[in-house]
Scaffold this motif. Sequence first.
Motif, PDB file in Angstrom:
ATOM      1  N   ARG A 158      29.865  13.220  20.543  1.00 39.13           N
ATOM      2  CA  ARG A 158      28.704  14.104  20.455  1.00 39.13           C
ATOM      3  C   ARG A 158      29.044  15.537  20.063  1.00 39.13           C
ATOM      4  O   ARG A 158      28.143  16.331  19.800  1.00 39.13           O
ATOM      5  CB  ARG A 158      27.931  14.087  21.783  1.00 39.13           C
ATOM      6  N   HIS A 159      30.320  15.890  20.001  1.00 40.07           N
ATOM      7  CA  HIS A 159      30.723  17.234  19.581  1.00 40.07           C
ATOM      8  C   HIS A 159      31.069  17.308  18.096  1.00 40.07           C
ATOM      9  O   HIS A 159      31.433  18.364  17.596  1.00 40.07           O
ATOM     10  CB  HIS A 159      31.949  17.697  20.382  1.00 40.07           C
ATOM     11  N   ILE A 160      30.977  16.202  17.377  1.00 34.95           N
ATOM     12  CA  ILE A 160      31.646  16.040  16.090  1.00 34.95           C
ATOM     13  C   ILE A 160      31.212  17.051  15.033  1.00 34.95           C
ATOM     14  O   ILE A 160      32.004  17.430  14.172  1.00 34.95           O
ATOM     15  CB  ILE A 160      31.445  14.599  15.561  1.00 34.95           C
ATOM     16  N   GLU A 161      29.975  17.516  15.046  1.00 37.08           N
ATOM     17  CA  GLU A 161      29.522  18.409  13.983  1.00 37.08           C
ATOM     18  C   GLU A 161      30.167  19.786  14.059  1.00 37.08           C
ATOM     19  O   GLU A 161      30.190  20.517  13.073  1.00 37.08           O
ATOM     20  CB  GLU A 161      27.995  18.556  14.012  1.00 37.08           C
ATOM     21  N   ARG A 162      30.741  20.138  15.195  1.00 45.61           N
ATOM     22  CA  ARG A 162      31.336  21.475  15.306  1.00 45.61           C
ATOM     23  C   ARG A 162      32.806  21.483  15.707  1.00 45.61           C
ATOM     24  O   ARG A 162      33.521  22.465  15.438  1.00 45.61           O
ATOM     25  CB  ARG A 162      30.541  22.332  16.298  1.00 45.61           C
ATOM     26  N   THR A 163      33.293  20.409  16.334  1.00 45.55           N
ATOM     27  CA  THR A 163      34.681  20.408  16.782  1.00 45.55           C
ATOM     28  C   THR A 163      35.116  18.971  17.053  1.00 45.55           C
ATOM     29  O   THR A 163      34.310  18.053  17.056  1.00 45.55           O
ATOM     30  CB  THR A 163      34.858  21.260  18.065  1.00 45.55           C
ATOM     31  N   GLY A 164      36.426  18.804  17.247  1.00 51.47           N
ATOM     32  CA  GLY A 164      36.928  17.500  17.654  1.00 51.47           C
ATOM     33  C   GLY A 164      37.324  16.578  16.525  1.00 51.47           C
ATOM     34  O   GLY A 164      37.270  15.348  16.684  1.00 51.47           O
ATOM     35  N   ALA A 165      37.732  17.127  15.369  1.00 53.19           N
ATOM     36  CA  ALA A 165      38.204  16.296  14.254  1.00 53.19           C
ATOM     37  C   ALA A 165      39.034  17.158  13.320  1.00 53.19           C
ATOM     38  O   ALA A 165      38.841  18.379  13.226  1.00 53.19           O
ATOM     39  CB  ALA A 165      37.033  15.677  13.492  1.00 53.19           C
ATOM     40  N   ASN A 166      39.942  16.515  12.601  1.00 59.19           N
ATOM     41  CA  ASN A 166      40.768  17.211  11.622  1.00 59.19           C
ATOM     42  C   ASN A 166      39.956  17.605  10.396  1.00 59.19           C
ATOM     43  O   ASN A 166      38.951  16.980  10.062  1.00 59.19           O
ATOM     44  CB  ASN A 166      41.934  16.329  11.185  1.00 59.19           C
ATOM     45  N   ALA A 167      40.431  18.643   9.704  1.00 53.58           N
ATOM     46  CA  ALA A 167      39.744  19.100   8.493  1.00 53.58           C
ATOM     47  C   ALA A 167      39.672  18.001   7.440  1.00 53.58           C
ATOM     48  O   ALA A 167      38.677  17.882   6.722  1.00 53.58           O
ATOM     49  CB  ALA A 167      40.453  20.334   7.932  1.00 53.58           C
TER      50      ALA A 167
END
Length: 539
Positions: free
Chosen positions: A60-69
Motif C-alpha cells: 500500500r506504500h508503493i506509489e511513494r516508497t518501498g521499491a527500487n528506481a
Amino acid sequence: MTGRAASALRAAVYVAGGGLGGVSAAGALAERGWSVIMTEPTDWIGGQLTSQLVPLDEHRHIERTGANASYRRLRDGIRDYYRRHFPLTEAARHDPYLNPGHAWVSPVSADPRVGVAVLEAMLAPHLASGRITLLRRHEPVAVHVAGDRVAGVQVRDRESGDLREIEAAFVLDATELGDLLPLAGVEHVSGREARAQTGEPSAPETADPTDMQAVTWCFAVEHLEGEDHTIDRPATYDFYRTWEPEPWHGGRILDFGGPAEHRGPRRRYTLTINPKDAEIDLDHRNMGPTPELWTYRRIAAREMFRDGAFRSDITVVNWPMNDYVGGPLFGVPDAQSRWEGARQLSLSLLYWLQTEAPRPDGGVGWPGLRLRADVAGTSDGLAKMPYVRESRRIAARRTIVEQDVDRAFRDGRGAERYPDSVGVGHYFWIDRHASTGGRTGSGGLPEPFEIPLAALVPVRVRNLLPAAKNIGTTQITNGCYRLHPVEWSIGEAAGTLAAYCLGTDTEPHQVSETPSHIAALQRDLVSAGAQLHWAGETW
C-alpha cells in the motif's frame, strides 16, 4: 538425453530464468558493463507478470516508497505504454495513478503483453549492443561442478532439443522453481520446515519438503453476452466438479466458497460480470467477507477506454477455485502429472463457470465467457506457465524467519533492521495459500521489511547466487518475500553483487563477511536507485 551439442557460449555471468528477478539482475549487470547470457524457458520474459498472467502484487506504500528506481521504471513504463498506444478516456489518460484494469488486487493491473513490451524495451539497448544474449525457449538441464564452484551449465533448446554449454564466472538462479540448486548440488530446502529447524512460533511440529503452497494455472476471459463460447467438457471434469480438497474442510473447490485465509473467516466470493462504475479499494485489508472476483485481477476495464474500444472487460482468473493442491510440481516421482492436474483444474473451473456456476439472477452458467488465448500468448488459452508461489530455497548464510518480520513478534519495533540490507519489500499479509499438505491459508501481518545480503549467499557454493524466490527464507517468510517488487529487488541485488565481485576480484562470501565491502556494495546499489531502508512506515 536427445539433441546435438553446439559450441560453448561464454559471458561474465549466466542468468537462468527471464522472470522479474532475472531481468533485473541482467539489467544491473549490463548497466555496469558486464556481459550476460540469460535463458528463458518460454518466449516471454517477465515470469509471474507475463508468462504466468499475474498482475503486479504490491504493497500500500508503493506509489511513494518501498521499491527500487528500476522497478518504478517498469510500472511507469506500463502506464506510459497505455497512454501512447491505447484509446484511453481523457480522465484515464491524465490520471497519474492509471490502473488499466481498474482492479483491486493491484494499482497497475495490465495486459501481460504490455508487460513484455516494456521489459523488452528496458533491455533493448543491451540486447542491441550484445551485452545481453537472450536465449528464449531454453532451460538448464545439467550443471558441471568443480569443488565449491559451478564450472558450466548445459542448456537445452525446448523446441529443437539442441544442447549448449554456457561458461561464466558467476551463475544466477532466477528460475521459477530454483532449478539450478539440485542440478548443482547446492544445499537447499523446500516445503515446510519444522519449528525446531527455524524457531518460528507458527511453524508446525514436523517438516515436509513436499508440502508446498498451491500453484495456479491462470487464464484470461472476457464475457460476450448472447454468445456461446463453452469449451469442450474437460476429460477430468467429473473429478474436479466434486473434489473436496482437505483445506476446504468438506467444501467443493468448484464453488464460490473458499478456504479460510489469513486467520480470518471463510469467505464467500461474488462474481458480477462487467459491472458498471465498480468501486475499487486497493487496500486489501478492507476486502471483507464477500470479495468480488471479476474486478479482482481485471486487466482491461471498459470504463478506462473510449466507447467501443472493448466489447467486454478482460479479467485474469487466479481465484481460490483454481488453486491446485493436488501435489507439488517438483520433489515427488509423479510431479509431471501434477502440472497437468493444475491445468485440468483451471479448464474445469472455466467449464463450470460456463455451464453450472450459480448466477445472482438464479440461473446457472455464463456461456458467454470466452478464453482470451491471445492475451495469454498460447494456443489453448491458459498461461504459458503456472503461477508458482513457492520455490526451492537456498540454505543461506542467514535465513529470514517469522520473528524478523511478523508484527505479532516485533513489539512495535518494525521489522528487523539488517546492517547488510540490499533492498526492501512489503505486502498486506505473510500470504500463505492452501497447501499440498492439507494446510489452509494463513499468515501474519508483516512490517515493511528489508532484504539482508546474507540471505542471498549460499552456505558453501562460491559463485552461484539466487535471484528470485529462492533466497534464504522459510516457507512462512516466503509468503511476503515472493511478490513482484521484492523479486525485482532480489534480482537487482544479486546482479549488483555479482558485478561487484567481478570488479573487485572477490567472492560473495568475502563481501558478506566484510563491513567495508558491504558498505561499498550498498553505495553502488543506492547510486543506481535501490532503496535499502524504510523511513518508519508500519502496517
